[in-house]
Structure formats: C-alpha cells, structure tokens
Write an enzyme that holds these catalytic residues in place. Structure first.
Site, mmCIF file in Angstrom:
data_model
loop_
_atom_site.group_PDB
_atom_site.id
_atom_site.type_symbol
_atom_site.label_atom_id
_atom_site.label_comp_id
_atom_site.label_asym_id
_atom_site.label_seq_id
_atom_site.Cartn_x
_atom_site.Cartn_y
_atom_site.Cartn_z
ATOM 1 C CB SER A 179 -0.893 0.098 1.249
ATOM 2 O OG SER A 179 -1.870 1.012 1.280
ATOM 3 C CG ASP A 201 -2.725 4.091 -1.409
ATOM 4 O OD1 ASP A 201 -3.322 4.111 -2.291
ATOM 5 O OD2 ASP A 201 -2.441 3.459 -0.425
ATOM 6 C CG ASP A 238 -2.992 -0.246 -2.348
ATOM 7 O OD1 ASP A 238 -3.018 0.911 -1.969
ATOM 8 O OD2 ASP A 238 -3.465 -1.226 -1.940
ATOM 9 C CG ASP A 245 -6.109 0.781 -0.463
ATOM 10 O OD1 ASP A 245 -5.150 1.723 -0.522
ATOM 11 O OD2 ASP A 245 -6.032 -0.148 0.168
#
Length: 445
Positions: free
Chosen positions: A102, A241, A243, A245
C-alpha cells in the site's frame, strides 16, 4: 486479530527478503491458500501487484505455490488493489491476491486476499490458511498442476468500470485536474479514466521504476501535488497511494482535503440527491468536526476501530453504504466492494458537477478540529501502552481536554508503531499534549 501469527489487519506484510516476505514463505502461503480454497470447490485465483521491484519475485513464488496446490492462476500484472477486488468478482474467481504494501516504501511488501465477492477474506478462512501453513508442503500429481495465464485486458476492463460509475449525462470537460499516482499501480489507469471523461489531466507520479513508489509523492506526501495544482492553475488535485485504495485531494488553493472532508462532500451530495442510506461510518481517528457536521445535517455517524476492514464490518452490520478513514480510505458500497481511490474521486467530481461549486466551496461546511498524530516506533517486545508513565500521561491530557477534545493511543496494524493522537480546539495546545504523551511512550519502549 490477537490469535493471528501472520495475517494482520491488511494481510501479511513485512520487509522484503525477511520472514515472512521471503520467496520460501510466500510460495508456501500460496500453496496453503490454494489447499484451503480448493477445499471450497474452486480451482482459480487472480494475482495482481503494485509496482515494487519485489513484486516480480513474490508473484512467481505465489504462482508456484498455487500451481503446486492444483489451482489455476490469472496474472493481472500491475493493478490497483480495488481493481483486483472488482476483477475477482467479474471472473468468478474464488480469490484475488494483491501483492502490495500500500502506502509503505518500496522495500516493504505484503500479500492480501479478496474473497469471491470482492471483500477481504473472512476471519475463518484466514485462520484456516494459517493452520495449513503449519503442515508440510507437497504437490499434486503433474496432470493436476494449476495453469497460469496473463489477462491482457485487465486495465481496460477496470477503466471502463470506473467510468461507468460517473453519471452518463455529466462530463469533466472544462476541468483541469492534477493526478498523482505515487508511481504506483494506478499509473496506467487513473489518468486515462479522468481524461476519457473529458478532463484536462496533468500527470505526476506516473513513471514507476520499482523503487520510487510512494517516494515523496502520492496520498501520503501531499506537498508536490499541492504545489503542482497552484502552479498549473488547476481546479483540483487527486492523489492516490501506491496501490490505489487511498485518496487525498487538493482544492484550487493548494489546501489538502483529507478523507474526513472527502466523505463529508460525498455524504452531502448523496443527501441532496436522496441517495444516502443510513449514516456514515468513520473510525476512532475521524475528526470530531466530521461528526459535528453530519449531526447538523441529521446524518447518523458511528466510529469503528481503525482499519478499512473494520469500517466495512460496521457498514455491513448497520446496513449503511458510506464509510471512510481520515487517511483516505473511502468505501462506498453503492459502487464498490472495497475502498477505491479512483471511484471516490469520481464521487467527489459528481458532487462538483451536480452542484456547480468548486471543491474549495464544497468542503467549507465542515470545520475540522486541530488533530495531531505522533508515531513512535517500538520493538514489539513490550507493550508501552500498559506502562504506568504512559497511562499517567494520558490521564493528565484527558483531564485537560475534558469536554473539549480527546486522546487516542493505538498500535498500528501494519507497522511496529504506537500512534498517539490528540484532538482539541487549539493546535498549539494539542501539539504540546501529543508530544508529552509521545515522550512517555518513547521512554517506555
């Protein structure tokens, strides 16, 4: 989560090359997950990743493990976490596996799973995988080995899905938007979504090299996009960010609009259009200003534990649709099954287009109380939160803020950190109080 050895609040995470984020363990994790999932009657999973250099290694290890368990694998390549959740549903796969840490630096990585319905794996399935990890790894007969294939149109499928969640009668024509993809998994998707809907897009953070993910850019480092919005005289900025999400935004003045304000804007628009269902779920970290603003509108508000999985659990429990973390995880079950930065940005853009107001104007209805967060790293060998000095320091601050603010101490679910948060009416005061508690925590570590 206290009975878990490997799975944290967001899957299995750690330093690349160190247990458990090593090729050997990840291969066995794939095998163990494959055995559990095969017992449920499926023979297919999807694997996607962000842009970390270690993703290639871990992808191969997972592929080997699943194949040894007799599971077929669809390889998605670099894809946002919410895209993998979506594609898991559309391909009717039993699980979607995300290789990502992440918002963390490139030298960290992790493995997390989505179930067939595009949500985090149920606790009992994660526990079953952990139990399988204790057993010896073997291999199915050669004729039963899982096959792997690449899904070449994954990005295009997800782009179309995102666009379908923006009203067909609306257009982003006339809007100039800076999009920061954090050199992460949305680099080849997010700019195309907003551009194809009519916006003029200024791209930053769209040149991943394997090691620059989240490095001074994206939703966790907002200085660059704030400056870019002002320099390019853009209407707003969208920061994702690594990833994809998590979403943070910037209005035309360069002001950073966080997850609390984003969900407030979405809730206002849903209320105005009659599309709100129930209330809004925040977390223990959500600003009191959000709670006050929603109450003024007659919208219920509830706090979950920190972590998007807990926001999701409370949404399902209450039968509500909209929830968020102030860090930028926005969940809108009307559109998605998990937090999705691009979809959340489109929800805000829908509010802008339908109201004719700017992001700067739409956020004005919520007044945030000053909130200071201090992170203290600890070894994990002790529990600083139980130390007498820490308990005493928290008591002193609570006494000072009675009726005016609050204190929250918690352990991070993804890093060896104690998070100290103090909220109150005056920034100078809460900064001093937060540092006082943080000093006590450091002494106890």
């Amino acid at each position: 989560m206290s009975n878990r050895r490997y799975f944290g609040t967001d899957g299995v995470r750690g330093l690349v090359g160190k247990y458990p984020i090593s090729p050997e363990f990840v291969m066995k994790l794939g095998y163990s997950a494959g055995k559990v999932l095969a017992a449920q009657g499926t023979k297919k999973v999807l694997i996607g990743k962000d842009t970390r250099i270690s993703g290639y290694m871990l992808e191969s290890a997972l592929e080997a493990g699943f194949s040894a368990a007799g599971i077929d694998i669809g390889l998605l390549g670099p894809m946002p976490t919410p895209a993998i959740a979506y594609l898991t549903k559309t391909f009717r796969a039993e699980a979607g596996i995300v290789i990502s840490a992440s918002h963390n630096p490139y030298y960290d990585n992790g493995i997390k799973f989505f179930s067939q319905d595009g949500q985090k794996l149920p606790d009992e399935v994660e526990l079953a995988i952990e139990a399988e990890l204790d057993k010896e790894m073997s291999c199915v007969d050669s004729h039963l080995l899982g096959k792997a294939n690449r899904i070449d149109d994954a990005a295009g499928r997800y782009i179309e899905f995102c666009k379908s969640n923006f009203p067909s009668q609306m257009s982003l024509k006339g809007l100039k938007i800076v999009v920061d993809c954090a050199h992460g998994a949305t680099y080849h998707i997010a700019p195309n979504v907003f551009r194809e809907l009519g916006a003029e897009v200024v791209e930053i953070g769209t040149s991943p090299n394997g090691t620059n993910i989240n490095d001074g850019c994206g939703a966790t480092s907002m200085d660059m996009i704030s400056k870019a919005v002002v320099e390019h005289e853009a209407d707003l900025g969208i920061a994702l960010d690594g990833d994809g999400d998590r979403l943070m935004m910037v209005d035309h003045t360069g002001y950073v609009v966080d997850g609390d304000e984003i969900v407030y804007v979405i809730a206002c628009n849903d209320l105005k259009s009659g599309n709100i269902r129930g209330g809004v779920v925040g977390t223990l970290m959500s600003n009191m200003g959000l709670e006050i603003a929603l109450a003024d509108m007659g919208v219920p508000f509830a706090r979950s534990k920190v972590g998007d999985r807990y926001v999701m659990e409370m949404l399902v429990q209450n039968g509500w649709q909209l929830g968020a973390e102030n860090s930028g995880h926005i969940i809108n079950l009307k559109h998605t099954s998990t937090g999705d930065g691009i979809i959340a940005a489109l929800n805000v853009l829908t509010a802008i287009c339908s109201s004719g107001k700017t992001l700067h104007e739409l956020r004005q209805g919520m007044n945030k109380l000053p909130q200071v967060l201090v992170n203290v790293r600890f070894s994990g060998d002790s529990d600083p939160l139980k130390a007498e000095a820490v308990v005493a320091a928290v008591h002193v601050v609570n006494e000072k803020l009675t009726g005016r603010g609050r204190v929250l101490l918690r352990k991070s679910g993804t890093e060896p950190l104690i998070r100290v948060m103090v909220e109150g009416p005056e920034l100078e005061e809460v900064t001093e109080l937060a540092n006082n508690i943080a000093d006590a925590v450091k002494s106890a570590c």
